[in-house]
Scaffold this motif. Structure first.
Motif, PDB file in Angstrom:
ATOM      1  N   VAL A 129       2.755  -0.783  10.298  1.00  0.00           N
ATOM      2  CA  VAL A 129       1.937   0.401  10.042  1.00  0.00           C
ATOM      3  C   VAL A 129       2.258   0.976   8.664  1.00  0.00           C
ATOM      4  N   PHE A 130       1.228   1.210   7.842  1.00  0.00           N
ATOM      5  CA  PHE A 130       1.415   1.962   6.614  1.00  0.00           C
ATOM      6  C   PHE A 130       1.355   3.451   6.932  1.00  0.00           C
ATOM      7  N   PRO A 131       2.317   4.251   6.482  1.00  0.00           N
ATOM      8  CA  PRO A 131       2.314   5.678   6.813  1.00  0.00           C
ATOM      9  C   PRO A 131       1.335   6.496   5.973  1.00  0.00           C
ATOM     10  N   GLY A 132       0.773   5.876   4.953  1.00  0.00           N
ATOM     11  CA  GLY A 132      -0.144   6.591   4.073  1.00  0.00           C
ATOM     12  C   GLY A 132      -0.814   5.622   3.127  1.00  0.00           C
ATOM     13  N   SER A 148      10.994  12.532   4.106  1.00  0.00           N
ATOM     14  CA  SER A 148       9.884  13.149   3.374  1.00  0.00           C
ATOM     15  C   SER A 148       8.890  12.131   2.838  1.00  0.00           C
ATOM     16  N   ARG A 149       9.220  10.833   2.956  1.00  0.00           N
ATOM     17  CA  ARG A 149       8.370   9.818   2.342  1.00  0.00           C
ATOM     18  C   ARG A 149       7.658   8.925   3.363  1.00  0.00           C
ATOM     19  N   VAL A 197       5.063   6.111   1.807  1.00  0.00           N
ATOM     20  CA  VAL A 197       3.688   6.295   1.344  1.00  0.00           C
ATOM     21  C   VAL A 197       3.554   5.753  -0.075  1.00  0.00           C
ATOM     22  N   ASN A 198       2.305   5.447  -0.438  1.00  0.00           N
ATOM     23  CA  ASN A 198       2.021   4.822  -1.734  1.00  0.00           C
ATOM     24  C   ASN A 198       2.803   3.510  -1.872  1.00  0.00           C
ATOM     25  N   ALA A 199       2.670   2.689  -0.845  1.00  0.00           N
ATOM     26  CA  ALA A 199       3.449   1.453  -0.737  1.00  0.00           C
ATOM     27  C   ALA A 199       3.110   0.475  -1.857  1.00  0.00           C
ATOM     28  N   ASP A 200       4.132  -0.296  -2.263  1.00  0.00           N
ATOM     29  CA  ASP A 200       3.954  -1.319  -3.290  1.00  0.00           C
ATOM     30  C   ASP A 200       4.208  -2.690  -2.678  1.00  0.00           C
ATOM     31  N   PHE A 201       4.272  -3.724  -3.516  1.00  0.00           N
ATOM     32  CA  PHE A 201       4.439  -5.086  -3.001  1.00  0.00           C
ATOM     33  C   PHE A 201       5.789  -5.295  -2.334  1.00  0.00           C
ATOM     34  N   GLU A 252      -0.483   1.473  -3.216  1.00  0.00           N
ATOM     35  CA  GLU A 252      -0.818   1.348  -4.624  1.00  0.00           C
ATOM     36  C   GLU A 252      -2.070   0.494  -4.789  1.00  0.00           C
ATOM     37  N   LYS A 253      -2.769   0.698  -5.890  1.00  0.00           N
ATOM     38  CA  LYS A 253      -4.019  -0.006  -6.140  1.00  0.00           C
ATOM     39  C   LYS A 253      -3.813  -1.515  -6.132  1.00  0.00           C
ATOM     40  N   SER A 254      -2.660  -1.981  -6.622  1.00  0.00           N
ATOM     41  CA  SER A 254      -2.415  -3.417  -6.644  1.00  0.00           C
ATOM     42  C   SER A 254      -2.421  -4.008  -5.236  1.00  0.00           C
ATOM     43  N   ILE A 255      -1.923  -3.246  -4.259  1.00  0.00           N
ATOM     44  CA  ILE A 255      -1.939  -3.702  -2.863  1.00  0.00           C
ATOM     45  C   ILE A 255      -3.377  -3.768  -2.355  1.00  0.00           C
TER      46      ILE A 255
END
Length: 880
Positions: free
Chosen positions: A31-34, A77-78, A8-12, A37-40
């Protein structure tokens, strides 16, 4: 069904790794699990052409997933709801990750986990090995992941695989303009405001002798990409280990960065549900306040930040001791000489007790100065060994109120740890003074250590680096610690060049120098009395070598007495903190910078600071060195240090300074690039009167000194081969307004040799006379012949020529001197004494008269050939 996902809160790096994994698992859904980040999110909004084929989590039937491919994450957990899939035993799990192993990691049946700067690079290497290509869009997306997680390939965690992957992606069409736009975005107004809050709250604490910096803030709104702020804050303040804690709504976000091996931020944040590398990590905590999270971190620090220091890390060696037969009165003198509060008492080679300054003073008060120290010493003491843990020593010193712990190797006393040493290690913060040296009673932080190999490779030639490494290897052969110290280490950190290499050896410096010289075809000059040597290379390059030693002064201003000692005490005898750095050269620790006394801090603050309050009393020449370093480095003498200088001036300690030592310091100052500023500074501190009581600067002195600087610069730009002692020019200018008698007294005060003293006064008087004649002549006549200029100036040295050129206020006279220096000085006639002899002229003073007539004519353009000169010479002989 195959599903590719990340945390979650994935980055580049998550996105780039997912795109790469899709090439390995072409039928899988991404699939993104959640959240991301704003940059994405900004990337997807601004570059719709780069949007990969993503499937929403709510559109996935979790029961149909047969293989889960995890990238950049391996903790359940992530990954949000997808963690439910892991409960089914029939699900195959492949993991691609670059984070270190931690408790609670997901078991995997495939994938690859290894150290790398980015997960994307791991997958890129697999694609390269399998010959699977990528298109420009995929290459650009993957490049974003590598650049973000490696800090544009600059973070310490970056590996060669990251560089290789970036090169491969670039060859496949990766667009660096896009990468630059989204990896190096400008800060938003909200980020700038948050950065300011973090700067305001930043504090640094010492935990187990390691500096940990913590910044915190609380917001009512969400601000993305706080990892960018962590990098900026770390670089702006040059922090070694940083934790930022930011509360946003119901969550607290932690981002940590570390540059030192003692602090594994990944291990610390895994304790509170986060993860990452030893150098970079993050965590998100729910249902806690910022204060609670910071409290939890501070609970974790003592156990997780543990350099595992032992007695050998803190002890001072070799140890100064007293014999059992030493009297109480003698003990006080020795304790004072070495500036320590306690000393071991020895019966030959056996330690039998400890005597303290407090006991000695009380015994003297009671009139017991003639008794032996073994009558009143402490006979019960702890016997530590080099590997004794510091917490054991701490419990002894604190619990039993002891001042000193001896350290033994078998029955041999090899070191001591004092109460002051331990307290500095335990509690001193980064704003303190400097490291205690065998209980010197100063408030000081623990020794700072960091690697400077990159600075050595950047600022030093390959030959110099190779020599330094060779010095370290010889040290290893002889089992001797070897260090480059002083100005060399200082200028290395300042980015300047310093070819004067000073080496300190903890042991026999002369043996070390002889061994190195034999190995490398050098010769040495040694001084056994001081334990020093000079290594001279075949090309005449030199390296100074010395055994580590301490110095003490019998009386103020006297030359020091030297004894063998440890590196710490060797550095403590130096003049200013900025000159106390040492760089280890032995191969295992090559490039390790050691800073006992806060030198790095003072270099950063551009401050010149003495090590102890009696520094100028013991060696008053340090007053002049303080001025020299202040002006050379463009630093500022610390307020307390300046007060000590003024006190030394007021107390007259500089009157006791030998003339030769004072002259040496003055010459070095006058040879600096900016001696005028140093002279003005000496005037402001009242130092010039110690050169001569009549030496006071006024506007005319200052004008002449400023003109000397211009004249010397002009002469240097001529690129002539003449060697000019510029210090003499400045010295003549400095003393230009004192009388001839006072000038003689000044030279006498400075112990100038009688021969050179007479030469200086003659130069000065003759130069002044010539200048007066030239100024009068220029004032009376519109033109001055070249021959007049030549004969006025030919007997003057270059130093005096430059001095009178600076002193005169007449521009025409200055041009006369310039003409002589640049053109006339080398003019001579071709007629010789042999020519005159062949004309029948007997030897005598007439030779000079005739030759001067010919030379005068050549200078004025009246003759130009050898024949013309011979004719003129014959006419002159016939005329007289």
């Amino acid at each position: 069904m195959d599903v590719i996902t990340t945390h979650v809160n994935a980055d580049f790096d998550c996105l780039g790794a997912m795109v790469a994994a899709k090439k390995l698992y072409p039928d899988a859904l991404m699939v993104f699990p959640g959240s991301q980040e704003k940059s994405i999110r900004d990337f997807f909004l601004k570059t719709t052409g780069y949007m990969p084929a993503l499937t929403r989590l709510k559109d996935i039937d979790l029961s149909r997933i047969s293989r889960l491919i995890l990238v950049d994450c391996r903790h359940s957990s992530r990954i949000g709801r997808l963690a439910e899939v892991l409960k089914r035993p029939d699900v195959e799990v492949h993991i691609y990750d670059h984070h270190p192993e931690s408790a609670g990691d997901i078991s995997r049946s495939g994938g690859e986990i290894r150290e790398c700067g980015s997960t994307t690079a791991i997958l890129a290497k697999i694609l390269m090995e399998r010959g699977i290509g990528v298109n420009p869009v995929e290459a650009t997306t993957m490049m974003l992941g590598i650049y973000e997680d490696t800090g544009n390939l600059t973070f310490p965690s970056t590996t060669t695989d990251d560089y290789a992957a970036a090169s491969w992606l670039l060859s496949n069409g990766a667009n660096l303009n896009v990468v630059s736009e989204f990896v190096s975005q400008e800060l938003t107004a909200e980020q700038v405001s948050l950065l300011n809050d973090l700067l305001q709250s930043l504090q640094t604490v010492s935990v187990n002798g390691v500096d940990i910096s913590i910044a915190h803030a609380s917001l009512d709104y969400y601000v993305g990409d706080i990892a960018v702020l962590a990098h900026m804050l770390r670089d702006m303040e040059n922090l070694e280990a940083l934790f930022i804690v930011v509360g946003m709504g119901e969550r607290v976000y932690i981002v940590a960065r570390s540059r030192i091996p003692e602090v594994d931020v990944g291990a610390i944040l895994r304790e509170i549900g986060g993860g990452g590398h030893a150098t970079a990590a993050s965590a998100t905590v729910r249902d806690q306040t910022v204060i609670q999270v910071m409290g939890r971190l501070q609970q974790l620090f003592p156990d997780r930040i543990n350099p595992k220091r032992t007695a050998s890390d803190l002890m001072s060696s070799p140890v100064k001791t007293l014999s059992a037969g030493t009297t109480i009165a003698e003990a006080r003198e020795l304790l004072t000489r070495y500036n320590v509060n306690s000393m071991p008492v020895m019966d030959e080679r056996m330690m039998i007790g400890i005597i303290s300054l407090r006991i000695v003073e009380k015994a003297l008060y009671h009139g017991l100065g003639s008794l032996r120290v073994d009558e009143y010493m402490h006979t019960e003491f702890m016997r530590a060994e080099p590997d004794t843990p510091l917490n054991v020593i701490q419990n002894y010193i604190v619990g039993q109120h002891r001042r000193l712990v001896p350290v033994f190797s078998g029955q041999e006393l090899v070191g001591v740890i004092t109460r002051t040493d331990l307290l500095r290690y335990m509690y001193a913060g980064p704003q303190g003074g400097s490291e205690a040296v065998y209980d010197l009673g100063r408030e000081t932080p623990p020794v700072r250590r960091r690697e400077v190999v990159h600075l050595m490779n950047k600022h030093l030639s390959r030959r110099v680096v190779d020599i330094l490494r060779d010095l370290g290897r010889v040290g290893d052969e002889l089992e001797l610690p070897v260090y480059a110290i002083g100005g060399f280490a200082r200028d290395l950190l300042l980015g300047g060049k310093n070819d004067d290499i000073d080496i300190s050896v903890e042991g026999d410096g002369i043996l070390f120098a002889e061994t190195f010289a034999n190995r490398h075809g050098c010769r040495i000059k040694s001084h056994a009395k001081f334990g020093t040597a000079v290594i001279v290379f075949p090309d005449k390059a030199k390296i100074d070598v010395a055994s580590t030693r301490l110095e003490y002064y019998e009386t103020p201003g006297a030359l020091p007495t030297v004894e063998r000692s440890s590196l710490k005490m060797d550095l403590y005898r130096r003049d200013f903190t900025v000159n106390t750095l040492a760089v280890r050269l032995n191969p295992q620790n090559f490039g390790l910078l050691i800073d006992y006394f806060g030198a790095c801090r003072d270099l950063k603050d551009k401050t010149i600071r003495v090590l102890h309050n009696l520094s100028f009393v013991e060696d008053p020449t340090r007053v002049f060195r303080a001025v020299r370093f202040e002006q050379r480095l463009n630093f500022q003498i610390a307020r307390h240090t300046e007060n000590l200088i003024r006190n030394a001036v007021k107390m007259g300690f500089l009157d006791k300074l030998g003339g030769r030592r004072l002259l040496n310091e003055l010459i070095i100052i006058l040879r600096e690039r900016e001696p005028v500023r140093a002279i003005l500074r000496m005037e402001s501190l009242g130092l010039l009167r110690f050169i001569h009581p009549d030496l006071v600067l006024d506007s005319e002195n200052i004008r002449i000194l400023d003109e000397v600087k211009k004249v010397v610069t002009w002469f240097e730009l001529l690129y002539q081969q003449d060697n000019v002692e510029t210090w003499v020019v400045y010295f003549l200018a400095l003393t230009s307004l004192v009388s001839d008698d006072s000038f003689w007294e000044t030279c006498t005060r400075l112990s100038v040799s009688e021969h050179y003293r007479e030469r200086l006064i003659d130069m000065r008087v003759h130069g002044e006379q010539v200048l007066k004649v030239m100024e009068q002549k220029a004032a009376r006549e519109n033109t001055v012949r070249r021959s007049d200029i030549f004969f006025w100036l030919r007997s003057l040295s270059l130093e005096v020529l430059l001095y009178i050129m600076a002193k005169t206020r007449r521009e025409d006279v200055r041009k006369f001197i310039s003409l002589y220096v640049t053109q006339l000085r080398g003019v001579s006639c071709s007629v010789t004494g042999d020519d005159l002899k062949s004309m029948g002229l007997p030897p005598g003073p007439r030779y000079r008269e005739v030759l001067d007539v010919v030379l005068k004519a050549r200078l004025n353009g009246e003759v130009s050939t050898h024949a013309d000169e011979l004719l003129l010479a014959r006419q002159e002989l016939a005329r007289k």
